[in-house]
Write a protein that holds these residues in place. Structure first.
Motif, mmCIF file in Angstrom:
data_model
loop_
_atom_site.group_PDB
_atom_site.id
_atom_site.type_symbol
_atom_site.label_atom_id
_atom_site.label_comp_id
_atom_site.label_asym_id
_atom_site.label_seq_id
_atom_site.Cartn_x
_atom_site.Cartn_y
_atom_site.Cartn_z
ATOM 1 N N ASP B 326 0.831 -1.214 0.000
ATOM 2 C CA ASP B 326 0.000 0.000 0.000
ATOM 3 C C ASP B 326 0.862 1.259 0.000
ATOM 4 O OD1 ASP B 326 -0.423 0.673 3.428
ATOM 5 O OD2 ASP B 326 0.679 -1.031 2.571
ATOM 6 N N TRP B 327 2.083 1.144 0.508
ATOM 7 C CA TRP B 327 2.969 2.311 0.447
ATOM 8 C C TRP B 327 3.193 2.697 -1.008
ATOM 9 C CZ3 TRP B 327 7.652 0.995 4.152
ATOM 10 C CH2 TRP B 327 7.179 0.958 5.494
ATOM 11 N N TRP B 332 2.237 5.960 -5.745
ATOM 12 C CA TRP B 332 1.997 5.881 -7.184
ATOM 13 C C TRP B 332 0.709 6.593 -7.586
ATOM 14 C CZ3 TRP B 332 4.408 5.793 -11.359
ATOM 15 C CH2 TRP B 332 3.892 5.305 -12.563
ATOM 16 N N ASN B 333 -0.202 6.683 -6.658
ATOM 17 C CA ASN B 333 -1.511 7.253 -6.949
ATOM 18 C C ASN B 333 -1.444 8.636 -7.597
ATOM 19 O OD1 ASN B 333 -4.093 6.477 -6.918
ATOM 20 N ND2 ASN B 333 -4.533 7.173 -4.835
ATOM 21 N N SER B 334 -0.612 9.481 -7.011
ATOM 22 C CA SER B 334 -0.571 10.847 -7.549
ATOM 23 C C SER B 334 0.350 10.959 -8.742
ATOM 24 C CB SER B 334 -0.123 11.806 -6.450
ATOM 25 O OG SER B 334 1.137 11.389 -5.972
ATOM 26 N N ARG B 335 1.018 9.850 -9.063
ATOM 27 C CA ARG B 335 2.014 9.945 -10.129
ATOM 28 C C ARG B 335 1.637 9.134 -11.367
ATOM 29 N NH1 ARG B 335 4.826 10.301 -5.206
ATOM 30 N NH2 ARG B 335 6.262 12.061 -5.235
ATOM 31 N N LYS B 336 0.640 8.298 -11.220
ATOM 32 C CA LYS B 336 0.384 7.372 -12.321
ATOM 33 C C LYS B 336 -0.103 8.085 -13.576
ATOM 34 C CE LYS B 336 -4.249 6.205 -10.788
ATOM 35 N NZ LYS B 336 -4.749 5.849 -9.486
ATOM 36 N N ASP B 337 -0.576 9.308 -13.417
ATOM 37 C CA ASP B 337 -1.046 10.025 -14.605
ATOM 38 C C ASP B 337 0.067 10.629 -15.418
ATOM 39 O OD1 ASP B 337 -3.871 11.195 -12.733
ATOM 40 O OD2 ASP B 337 -3.705 9.498 -14.137
ATOM 41 N N VAL B 366 11.597 -0.671 -11.980
ATOM 42 C CA VAL B 366 10.537 0.153 -11.405
ATOM 43 C C VAL B 366 9.330 0.177 -12.319
ATOM 44 C CG1 VAL B 366 9.928 2.469 -10.678
ATOM 45 C CG2 VAL B 366 12.189 1.561 -10.139
ATOM 46 N N ALA B 367 9.593 0.359 -13.598
ATOM 47 C CA ALA B 367 8.494 0.421 -14.567
ATOM 48 C C ALA B 367 7.731 -0.888 -14.590
ATOM 49 C CB ALA B 367 9.037 0.744 -15.944
ATOM 50 N N GLY B 368 8.474 -1.988 -14.560
ATOM 51 C CA GLY B 368 7.831 -3.290 -14.605
ATOM 52 C C GLY B 368 6.894 -3.501 -13.437
ATOM 53 N N ILE B 369 7.323 -3.042 -12.282
ATOM 54 C CA ILE B 369 6.484 -3.208 -11.099
ATOM 55 C C ILE B 369 5.302 -2.262 -11.129
ATOM 56 C CG2 ILE B 369 6.416 -2.970 -8.595
ATOM 57 C CD1 ILE B 369 7.936 -5.415 -9.534
ATOM 58 N N LEU B 370 5.575 -1.036 -11.476
ATOM 59 C CA LEU B 370 4.515 -0.027 -11.392
ATOM 60 C C LEU B 370 3.530 -0.132 -12.550
ATOM 61 C CD1 LEU B 370 6.614 3.082 -10.286
ATOM 62 C CD2 LEU B 370 5.100 1.702 -8.882
ATOM 63 N N LEU B 371 4.046 -0.468 -13.729
ATOM 64 C CA LEU B 371 3.175 -0.446 -14.899
ATOM 65 C C LEU B 371 2.920 -1.833 -15.477
ATOM 66 C CD1 LEU B 371 4.713 2.677 -16.658
ATOM 67 C CD2 LEU B 371 2.442 2.522 -15.639
ATOM 68 N N GLY B 372 3.546 -2.828 -14.897
ATOM 69 C CA GLY B 372 3.306 -4.172 -15.404
ATOM 70 C C GLY B 372 4.254 -4.547 -16.527
ATOM 71 N N TYR B 407 1.434 -5.615 -9.747
ATOM 72 C CA TYR B 407 1.090 -4.433 -10.557
ATOM 73 C C TYR B 407 -0.417 -4.239 -10.559
ATOM 74 C CZ TYR B 407 -0.817 -2.712 -14.914
ATOM 75 O OH TYR B 407 -1.617 -2.108 -15.838
ATOM 76 N N LEU B 408 -1.097 -5.370 -10.719
ATOM 77 C CA LEU B 408 -2.545 -5.250 -10.767
ATOM 78 C C LEU B 408 -3.089 -4.702 -9.459
ATOM 79 C CD1 LEU B 408 -3.068 -8.702 -12.493
ATOM 80 C CD2 LEU B 408 -3.491 -6.463 -13.530
ATOM 81 N N ARG B 409 -2.470 -5.117 -8.364
ATOM 82 C CA ARG B 409 -2.951 -4.625 -7.082
ATOM 83 C C ARG B 409 -2.633 -3.146 -6.892
ATOM 84 N NH1 ARG B 409 -0.868 -8.660 -2.619
ATOM 85 N NH2 ARG B 409 -1.702 -7.045 -1.267
ATOM 86 N N ILE B 410 -1.512 -2.778 -7.413
ATOM 87 C CA ILE B 410 -1.107 -1.367 -7.253
ATOM 88 C C ILE B 410 -1.979 -0.456 -8.112
ATOM 89 C CG2 ILE B 410 0.725 0.286 -7.691
ATOM 90 C CD1 ILE B 410 2.703 -1.936 -7.106
#
Lengths: 574, 412
Positions: B326-327, B332-337, B366-372, B407-410
């Protein structure tokens, strides 16, 4: 009464004594400087004109100065100006007869000289001690502070608040408020009454004399010569003799910090002429320089316009009657006739003629120009037709360059002179120190200005723009033909342009709002604005003044049509 | 061009000033001098109503011209400054100070020192009290020059001691400079302000003479006293001092905390994150993640491999432990856009791969984790990496593929 000299003016020996102990000639009322005790020849600056001084006159004060009156100062100024005008080619009559007679008349009418001083008005130097007590006893007399904070219409020393504040701080003991005897009193006089003398008014005097003699100098030229330094105005007090100490309130009177404005000098001149009860001025006929026909010719040349336009200006002048002697000649005190600004009038006539022939609506003139261009390309014989476009480009280029030079000159103008001015003895040393610092800095940075030497005073010239027919680049349009814009109808040459637009349908009441119309650049075609701008540069006045005259001329010219239209309550189109 | 027909003194001088301004902006020193020559007579008029009077104008403009004009010498410059000092007593110390700055820029340390000493001894009735601040500055700069002299003596001393001799005279001189410098430097830093150079020098002196307590106190005051303007450097100085003193990680971390708040993009954020990641406290580790994400928000960090490796390491560690995902989600929430276009475009993938393989490695993780695993960046880089038969990229691919559900959970 043992004074046996002959009067300088009428050669009689018939002396009387004035209140102030001066001898005056009973035959011609010529007054001398001579008193019973002392013969004082210090201020005989012009042997034909002498002034009266009231009160006992001390020969010398402690500091080498002596008493002098404000009007003596102005007399010196006028003398210097007259000499300068003479050097410019004006006839010597102006200085020796006309101007000094006007001046003498003024002194008499304003009761500064040649008359009995009205009872109750005493002249004395105003000192702080006196003013502080007088304020209590005479509540109507404005205080010294009020005096100093009065803003002169000329804008003299308006921004100089240190003077005001330094005066207020001066302690009771200081008493030198003006080098002159009557400086303070002079400023306190009610301005409405006796047409108090000011620096700009000296130019009104000059202009009045020039007009009387019908000399070929217009008011705008006169003012231009003043700005260019050919006629003493700024810092003219430098030429006062050593003994005439200038300080305190004298500065308010004699030190100018703004250039004289055409309107102001013009209006004052008319006031003056009325005040002096002058008779009708010598006639301005069509052979005079100031006649619109003559001035139009000059301005057409200067504006690089074809000589042929002169026929048209003459026609307009004739049609509306502004070439008539009675219209042009000044009749002082006659409030019903409009006062004639010869230079502005001539310029306005040219503008109207240009509108008649070229319409100047930002379309038609360019169209005409194109036709002319075509014709000139294909047909080189028989002289070129006048092309508005080419003329515009050539003149604009020169005008812009000259305007730029003028703007820089104005920014580089030096207002101060070597002679330091102080309000009181107290700040004399400060003033001198500052002056020294200024001179040092000017030297230091002057050296760093490089090879750019400050241009010497240009020789006085009547023409600011000149165009030579000898130039092969075709930049002179004097000889160009107007054939391209004219057509023959019933044996008469008329303009091809059938239309005309009035600058304004209704004239304002000049007496109420000061103008006949209100010029705003955005409301008028660019070409019109350009032409106004050209003449406003040449005459150094606001375009709106020329616009006013244009409106006046148009209304005279189209009088019938206007009257008819207004009568039937329709709006005049174009 | 202005069609001003009612021309008077004031308007004329205003126009003159605007010509000077134009010339200065275009570095036309000769022309500026030409117009200034015409402007100086303004001194003879009173402008007490104006905000900036002619004497100040002339001082500032004249200084600029004389400083830059090719034909102007230091001698002329000094002479001019002396004149300016006499022009306005209310500005006397300011003019002195600026004069000193110019002398220092010109390398004339001794002349600068003399001027400072002279200015220090100036007294002028009530003006002395009014210009108190300027006086403090003058004293401070003299202190600074004293420090500079101290520093020179110190170096000489060190050289000599290396060579084997001790030089009593030099040592004594050194101490005397220290005393002089310390007094003035101490005074100025008491006043709220930005005094980086004074603080640094003073602390240097204190450390040399072993007064660490005083140094610590000074730095704490400088960093934490709310009367002082927020100054990132204050915290940097404190941090570096504490590091030199071998302080605990706890105090180092607390020193950098405010720096992160004020300047999230500061270069020390890497150190900060490194310390935080290693902490046993959960809160600190959480902060570490926040810190490194915040730093990478700034364009200047885009190509910083070290920063990316910090982030990658922490993200990897979180993913492996499967705790605190969740961290990442929060950060990532404010940055995913906007991070995908900002950091993980295909163009950048190509460029990073070409220019810096390590950088692309870290970023790809990082990209792989955050964006799949299907995101542009990861796909391109891992493909290239595997093609080039680089072992770590193969490992990377495996890792990301294995943890794709994360990634899906994030992103949800």
């Amino acid at each position: 009464r043992d004074f046996n000299e002959r009067c300088a003016q009428c050669s009689e020996v018939n002396w009387g004594l004035t209140d102030g102990g001066r001898f005056y000639c009973r035959s011609c009322h010529n007054v001398t400087e001579r008193t019973r005790e002392v013969v004082n020849t210090d201020f005989i600056t012009n042997s034909r004109v002498q002034t009266i001084s009231k009160g006992s006159r001390q020969q010398e004060k402690n500091d080498g100065g002596c008493e002098w009156y404000i009007c003596e100062g102005f007399q010196l100024v006028l003398k210097k100006q007259a000499e300068a005008l003479e050097a410019l080619g004006v006839c010597p009559q102006m200085k020796d007869e006309i101007l000094c007679n006007f001046w003498r008349c003024y002194l008499q009418k304003s009761k500064q000289a040649y008359c009995k001083r009205p009872a109750g008005e005493t002249v004395k130097a105003l000192s702080v001690c006196e003013s502080s007590t007088d304020v209590d006893s005479d509540p109507e007399r404005p205080s010294l502070l009020h005096l100093l904070s009065l803003s002169e219409s000329e804008g003299d020393l308006q921004t100089d608040c240190s003077f005001a504040s330094s005066v207020s701080k001066v302690s009771e003991s200081t008493s030198v408020y003006s080098g002159s005897v009557d400086g303070s009193l002079y400023l306190m006089k009610n301005q409405k009454e006796k047409l108090r003398m000011t620096m700009p008014m000296t130019l009104s005097f000059c202009y009045m004399a020039l007009l009387w003699l019908r000399e070929p100098i217009t008011l705008s030229e006169l003012l231009r010569f003043v700005v260019e330094g050919h006629i003493p105005y700024l810092n003219v007090f430098q030429h006062f003799p050593e003994k005439m100490k200038l300080c305190g309130l004298d500065l308010r009177i004699f030190c100018v910090e703004s250039w004289p404005v055409y309107e102001e000098v013009f209006n004052k001149m008319h006031e003056l002429a009325a005040f002096l009860d002058l008779p009708r001025f010598p006639d301005i006929t069509d052979s005079c320089f100031l006649h619109p026909d003559m001035l139009c010719m000059k301005y057409l040349m200067e504006a690089n316009l074809p000589d042929e336009l002169h026929n048209w200006t003459c026609r307009v002048v004739k049609k509306i009657g502004i070439g008539e002697v009675d219209f042009l000649t000044l009749m002082p005190g006659n409030k019903s006739t409009r006062k004639v600004k010869y230079d502005v009038l001539a310029a306005a006539v040219i503008v109207v003629v240009l509108k008649l022939l070229f319409l100047l609506d930002d379309h038609y003139e360019w169209l005409l120009s194109e036709f002319a261009e075509e014709r000139n390309k294909n047909n080189t014989e028989g002289g070129p037709y006048f092309e508005f476009k080419k003329w515009y480009e050539v003149v604009k280029q020169s005008l812009d360059a000259e305007q730029k030079k003028l703007d820089e000159e104005r920014a580089k103008y030096l207002w101060r002179c070597e002679k330091p001015l102080f309000y009181s003895v107290k700040n004399k040393s400060k003033v001198l120190k500052r002056r020294q610092m200024v001179v040092n800095l000017q030297n230091q940075f002057g050296k760093l200005s490089g090879s750019v030497r400050r241009a010497e005073k240009p020789n006085p010239s009547s023409f600011q723009l000149s165009w030579s027919e000898e130039n092969t680049d075709g930049s002179c349009f004097h000889g160009h033909s107007l054939k391209g814009v004219l057509q023959e109808k019933c044996g008469l040459l008329t303009a091809m342009n059938p239309d005309y637009w009035l600058c304004t349908v209704k004239l304002c009441n000049e007496k109420l709002c000061g103008h006949l119309a209100h010029y705003r650049e955005v409301e008028f075609p660019q070409s019109y604005h350009f032409v106004l701008g050209l003449f406003s540069f040449l005459l150094r006045i606001q375009p709106s003044y020329i616009h006013d005259e244009v409106c006046m001329i148009e209304h005279k010219l189209f009088n019938k049509k206007l009257y008819k239209k207004l009568k039937y309550n329709t709006v005049l189109r174009k | 061009s202005s069609h001003e027909y009612k021309l008077n003194f004031r308007k004329s001088k205003e126009a003159c000033l605007s010509y000077i301004q134009d010339a200065l902006l275009q570095k036309q020193w000769k022309r500026a001098a030409e117009f200034l020559t015409c402007y100086v007579e303004s001194l003879e008029k009173d402008y007490s109503r104006e905000h900036i009077g002619p004497s100040e104008m002339i001082w500032r403009i004249g200084t600029e011209i004389l400083w830059h004009h090719s034909q102007s010498s230091m001698k002329e410059f000094n002479c001019f400054m002396e004149q300016m000092k006499t022009l306005g007593v209310k500005r006397y110390l300011k003019v002195c100070l600026e004069h000193v700055f110019h002398l220092l820029c010109n390398g004339q340390i001794d002349e600068a020192y003399q001027n400072l000493s002279l200015a220090e001894s100036w007294r002028f009735g009530e003006q002395t009290a009014i210009q108190d601040k300027e006086m403090k500055l003058i004293e401070a700069y003299r202190g600074l020059l004293d420090y500079y002299s101290w520093s020179k003596q110190k170096n000489i001393l060190l050289e000599h001691s290396e060579d084997g001799f001790s030089d009593l005279a030099v040592e004594q001189e050194m101490h005397s400079y220290f005393r002089k410098a310390a007094v003035n430097l101490k005074e100025i830093i008491k006043i709220p302000g930005v005094w980086d150079v004074f603080v640094k020098c003073y602390v240097d002196l204190l450390e040399f003479y072993g007064d660490h307590n005083e140094a610590r106190q000074v730095l704490n005051e400088y960093a934490y006293n709310s009367k002082f303007p927020a100054n990132p450097n204050a915290h940097v100085y404190l941090y570096e001092f504490l590091k030199r003193q071998g302080e605990s990680k706890k105090s180092l971390i607390s020193a950098l905390k405010i720096l992160h708040d004020i300047v999230p993009s500061h270069e020390l954020m890497i150190d900060f994150n490194t310390m935080l990641q290693k902490s046993k406290k959960r809160k600190k580790r959480r902060l570490g993640l926040e810190v490194i994400f915040a730093a990478l928000d700034y364009a200047g960090w885009k190509e910083n491999a070290k920063a990316w490796s910090c982030l990658a390491r922490q993200v990897k560690q979180i993913v492996i432990s499967e705790k605190h995902l969740d961290w990442i989600k929060q950060e990532w929430n404010s940055r995913k856009d906007w991070w995908p276009a900002f950091h993980f475009s295909r163009y950048l993938a190509k460029r990073n791969w070409q220019e810096n393989k390590s950088l692309s490695y870290e970023k790809a993780l990082v990209a792989g984790i955050l964006l799949g695993k299907d995101c542009k960046y990861f796909k391109y880089v891992s493909h290239q990496g595997c093609k080039a038969q680089l072992k770590r990229f193969r490992m990377l691919k495996k890792f990301v593929n294995r943890h794709n559900p994360v990634y899906l959970r994030i992103s949800g």
